[in-house]
Design a protein around this motif. Structure first.
Motif, mmCIF file in Angstrom:
data_model
loop_
_atom_site.group_PDB
_atom_site.id
_atom_site.type_symbol
_atom_site.label_atom_id
_atom_site.label_comp_id
_atom_site.label_asym_id
_atom_site.label_seq_id
_atom_site.Cartn_x
_atom_site.Cartn_y
_atom_site.Cartn_z
ATOM 1 N N VAL A 105 61.471 -2.521 49.775
ATOM 2 C CA VAL A 105 60.396 -1.831 49.051
ATOM 3 C C VAL A 105 59.845 -2.761 47.968
ATOM 4 C CG1 VAL A 105 59.872 0.068 47.457
ATOM 5 C CG2 VAL A 105 61.197 0.522 49.542
ATOM 6 N N LEU A 106 60.751 -3.405 47.225
ATOM 7 C CA LEU A 106 60.300 -4.314 46.167
ATOM 8 C C LEU A 106 59.530 -5.498 46.749
ATOM 9 C CD1 LEU A 106 63.430 -4.290 43.838
ATOM 10 C CD2 LEU A 106 61.116 -3.557 43.211
ATOM 11 N N ARG A 107 60.042 -6.073 47.831
ATOM 12 C CA ARG A 107 59.339 -7.212 48.454
ATOM 13 C C ARG A 107 57.917 -6.795 48.845
ATOM 14 N NH1 ARG A 107 64.670 -7.997 51.903
ATOM 15 N NH2 ARG A 107 65.615 -9.804 50.895
ATOM 16 N N HIS A 108 57.800 -5.615 49.454
ATOM 17 C CA HIS A 108 56.497 -5.103 49.896
ATOM 18 C C HIS A 108 55.570 -4.882 48.694
ATOM 19 C CE1 HIS A 108 53.863 -2.484 52.504
ATOM 20 N NE2 HIS A 108 53.556 -1.999 51.304
ATOM 21 N N GLU A 109 56.086 -4.262 47.645
ATOM 22 C CA GLU A 109 55.232 -3.974 46.488
ATOM 23 C C GLU A 109 54.838 -5.245 45.741
ATOM 24 O OE1 GLU A 109 53.852 -1.162 46.364
ATOM 25 O OE2 GLU A 109 55.164 -0.212 47.828
ATOM 26 N N TYR A 110 55.741 -6.219 45.703
ATOM 27 C CA TYR A 110 55.371 -7.500 45.091
ATOM 28 C C TYR A 110 54.251 -8.184 45.880
ATOM 29 C CZ TYR A 110 58.749 -7.960 41.266
ATOM 30 O OH TYR A 110 59.423 -7.815 40.086
ATOM 31 N N ALA A 111 54.196 -7.955 47.172
ATOM 32 C CA ALA A 111 53.091 -8.513 47.967
ATOM 33 C C ALA A 111 51.758 -7.975 47.446
ATOM 34 C CB ALA A 111 53.259 -8.149 49.437
ATOM 35 N N HIS A 112 51.722 -6.667 47.181
ATOM 36 C CA HIS A 112 50.480 -6.091 46.644
ATOM 37 C C HIS A 112 50.177 -6.672 45.258
ATOM 38 C CE1 HIS A 112 49.910 -3.433 49.961
ATOM 39 N NE2 HIS A 112 50.960 -2.650 49.693
ATOM 40 N N ALA A 113 51.211 -6.924 44.483
ATOM 41 C CA ALA A 113 50.998 -7.516 43.155
ATOM 42 C C ALA A 113 50.462 -8.946 43.279
ATOM 43 C CB ALA A 113 52.295 -7.487 42.356
ATOM 44 N N VAL A 114 50.963 -9.690 44.256
ATOM 45 C CA VAL A 114 50.439 -11.044 44.510
ATOM 46 C C VAL A 114 48.953 -10.956 44.868
ATOM 47 C CG1 VAL A 114 50.460 -12.928 46.218
ATOM 48 C CG2 VAL A 114 52.599 -12.190 45.168
ATOM 49 N N ALA A 115 48.622 -10.020 45.767
ATOM 50 C CA ALA A 115 47.227 -9.868 46.200
ATOM 51 C C ALA A 115 46.335 -9.486 45.017
ATOM 52 C CB ALA A 115 47.136 -8.802 47.290
ATOM 53 N N ASP A 116 46.845 -8.599 44.198
ATOM 54 C CA ASP A 116 46.094 -8.086 43.058
ATOM 55 C C ASP A 116 45.820 -9.181 42.028
ATOM 56 O OD1 ASP A 116 44.926 -6.180 41.478
ATOM 57 O OD2 ASP A 116 46.788 -5.193 40.886
ATOM 58 N N THR A 117 46.781 -10.049 41.828
ATOM 59 C CA THR A 117 46.659 -11.071 40.779
ATOM 60 C C THR A 117 46.084 -12.397 41.310
ATOM 61 O OG1 THR A 117 49.000 -11.612 41.131
ATOM 62 C CG2 THR A 117 48.506 -10.127 39.312
ATOM 63 N N HIS A 118 45.824 -12.483 42.613
ATOM 64 C CA HIS A 118 45.291 -13.727 43.199
ATOM 65 C C HIS A 118 44.183 -13.411 44.188
ATOM 66 C CE1 HIS A 118 49.248 -14.667 41.615
ATOM 67 N NE2 HIS A 118 48.778 -15.879 41.406
ATOM 68 N N ARG A 119 43.174 -12.717 43.678
ATOM 69 C CA ARG A 119 42.141 -12.207 44.581
ATOM 70 C C ARG A 119 41.300 -13.290 45.230
ATOM 71 N NH1 ARG A 119 40.302 -6.537 41.952
ATOM 72 N NH2 ARG A 119 42.400 -5.913 41.360
ATOM 73 N N GLY A 120 41.123 -14.403 44.532
ATOM 74 C CA GLY A 120 40.327 -15.497 45.111
ATOM 75 C C GLY A 120 40.943 -16.018 46.396
ATOM 76 N N LEU A 121 42.256 -15.986 46.457
ATOM 77 C CA LEU A 121 42.949 -16.459 47.655
ATOM 78 C C LEU A 121 42.958 -15.402 48.763
ATOM 79 C CD1 LEU A 121 45.945 -18.193 45.826
ATOM 80 C CD2 LEU A 121 44.125 -19.357 47.096
ATOM 81 N N MET A 122 42.874 -14.133 48.355
ATOM 82 C CA MET A 122 42.931 -13.045 49.344
ATOM 83 C C MET A 122 41.559 -12.718 49.924
ATOM 84 S SD MET A 122 46.117 -12.636 49.169
ATOM 85 C CE MET A 122 46.481 -11.193 50.135
ATOM 86 N N ARG A 123 40.534 -12.763 49.082
ATOM 87 C CA ARG A 123 39.176 -12.503 49.577
ATOM 88 C C ARG A 123 38.658 -13.790 50.180
ATOM 89 N NH1 ARG A 123 36.912 -9.516 44.185
ATOM 90 N NH2 ARG A 123 38.115 -7.590 44.403
ATOM 91 N N SER A 124 39.157 -14.121 51.310
ATOM 92 C CA SER A 124 38.858 -15.434 51.870
ATOM 93 C C SER A 124 38.766 -15.362 53.384
ATOM 94 C CB SER A 124 39.979 -16.404 51.490
ATOM 95 O OG SER A 124 41.221 -15.956 52.040
ATOM 96 N N ARG A 125 38.058 -16.318 53.943
ATOM 97 C CA ARG A 125 37.968 -16.415 55.392
ATOM 98 C C ARG A 125 39.356 -16.685 55.964
ATOM 99 N NH1 ARG A 125 33.848 -20.716 57.307
ATOM 100 N NH2 ARG A 125 32.535 -19.409 55.986
ATOM 101 N N LYS A 126 40.132 -17.433 55.200
ATOM 102 C CA LYS A 126 41.480 -17.768 55.665
ATOM 103 C C LYS A 126 42.319 -16.496 55.878
ATOM 104 C CE LYS A 126 45.404 -20.727 54.273
ATOM 105 N NZ LYS A 126 45.525 -21.677 55.378
ATOM 106 N N PHE A 127 42.179 -15.540 54.966
ATOM 107 C CA PHE A 127 42.913 -14.279 55.126
ATOM 108 C C PHE A 127 42.422 -13.538 56.375
ATOM 109 C CE2 PHE A 127 43.671 -9.794 54.870
ATOM 110 C CZ PHE A 127 44.953 -9.687 54.358
ATOM 111 N N THR A 128 41.098 -13.419 56.472
ATOM 112 C CA THR A 128 40.505 -12.677 57.590
ATOM 113 C C THR A 128 40.876 -13.305 58.927
ATOM 114 O OG1 THR A 128 38.704 -12.003 56.154
ATOM 115 C CG2 THR A 128 38.313 -11.780 58.504
ATOM 116 N N GLN A 129 40.898 -14.626 58.985
ATOM 117 C CA GLN A 129 41.258 -15.291 60.235
ATOM 118 C C GLN A 129 42.706 -14.984 60.619
ATOM 119 O OE1 GLN A 129 40.125 -19.314 59.362
ATOM 120 N NE2 GLN A 129 38.079 -19.077 60.256
#
Ligand SMILES: [Zn+2]
Length: 205
Positions: A105-129
């Motif tokens: 559960v913690l690993r999963h929730e930390y993933a959302h925290a990573v996404a939340d705090t690093h949006r430039g890396l997540m809103r990317s073509r690389k993510f979508t691909q």
């Protein structure tokens, strides 16, 4: 944040009200000390794989006494993580998730925290691909074990990312044989690259 007296661990107890569609359910009370213990271990995993930078160090984890989710992360808010004091282990199977440990559960929730705090890396073509849709997409797809590491991952690309991240930490970054399909290997690679990017302080790809 509330602090509980250390409760007894309960199993096979009856849960009424909203859970009354289930005869019996295994549940356990999560204590502050268990949560602390597991959190320290997961933070070590985050550090080992590049995911623990200054922004992530600001994320706090709370034991919550409300809510019926596995855990939740205040996405777009303060980024903090809440873990409910009652962990419903059999319910997890009902919603198509493997039995979820507190550490998962913690690993999963930390993933959302990573996404939340690093949006430039997540809103990317690389993510979508890698994930077949944008991180903010609400589009669910049919579960396919060649494409998803868990059934829950099919809910949307953001949850897919969180489930792959959870497995990535769990397996120390080494992809298990059963996950070595083209689709899952791509997602695994994204998580690996994300750790490298965060380690080097990159904000965008
Ligand atoms: Zn999630």
């Amino acid at each position: 944040m509330l602090w509980a007296n250390p409760p007894e661990r309960l199993t096979k107890a009856r849960v009424g009200d909203r859970m009354n569609f289930i005869e019996q359910i295994d549940y356990q009370i999560v204590t502050i000390s268990e949560l602390d213990h597991e959190n320290v271990l997961v933070i070590e995993e985050l550090e080992a794989h590049g995911f623990y930078d200054q922004a992530m160090a600001m994320v706090e984890v709370y034991l919550a006494f409300a809510g019926d989710a596995f855990g939740w992360q205040n996405y777009g808010g303060d980024s903090h993580i809440n873990v409910p004091a009652i962990s419903l282990s059999r319910l997890s199977a009902l919603i198509g998730r493997e039995k979820a440990s507190l550490r998962d559960v913690l690993r999963h929730e930390y993933a959302h925290a990573v996404a939340d705090t690093h949006r430039g890396l997540m809103r990317s073509r690389k993510f979508t691909q890698a994930f077949g849709g944008s991180h903010s997409s609400e589009k669910s797809v049919e579960y396919d074990r060649k494409v998803h590491v868990t059934a829950y991952a099919a809910v949307n690309p953001g949850e897919d990312f969180a489930e792959v991240f959870m497995k990535y930490l769990k397996h120390g970054g080494r992809i298990p044989v059963r996950f070595r399909t083209p689709a899952i290997t791509r997602k695994w690679g994204f998580v690996s690259d994300l750790g490298s990017a965060m380690r080097s302080g990159r904000k965008r790809w």
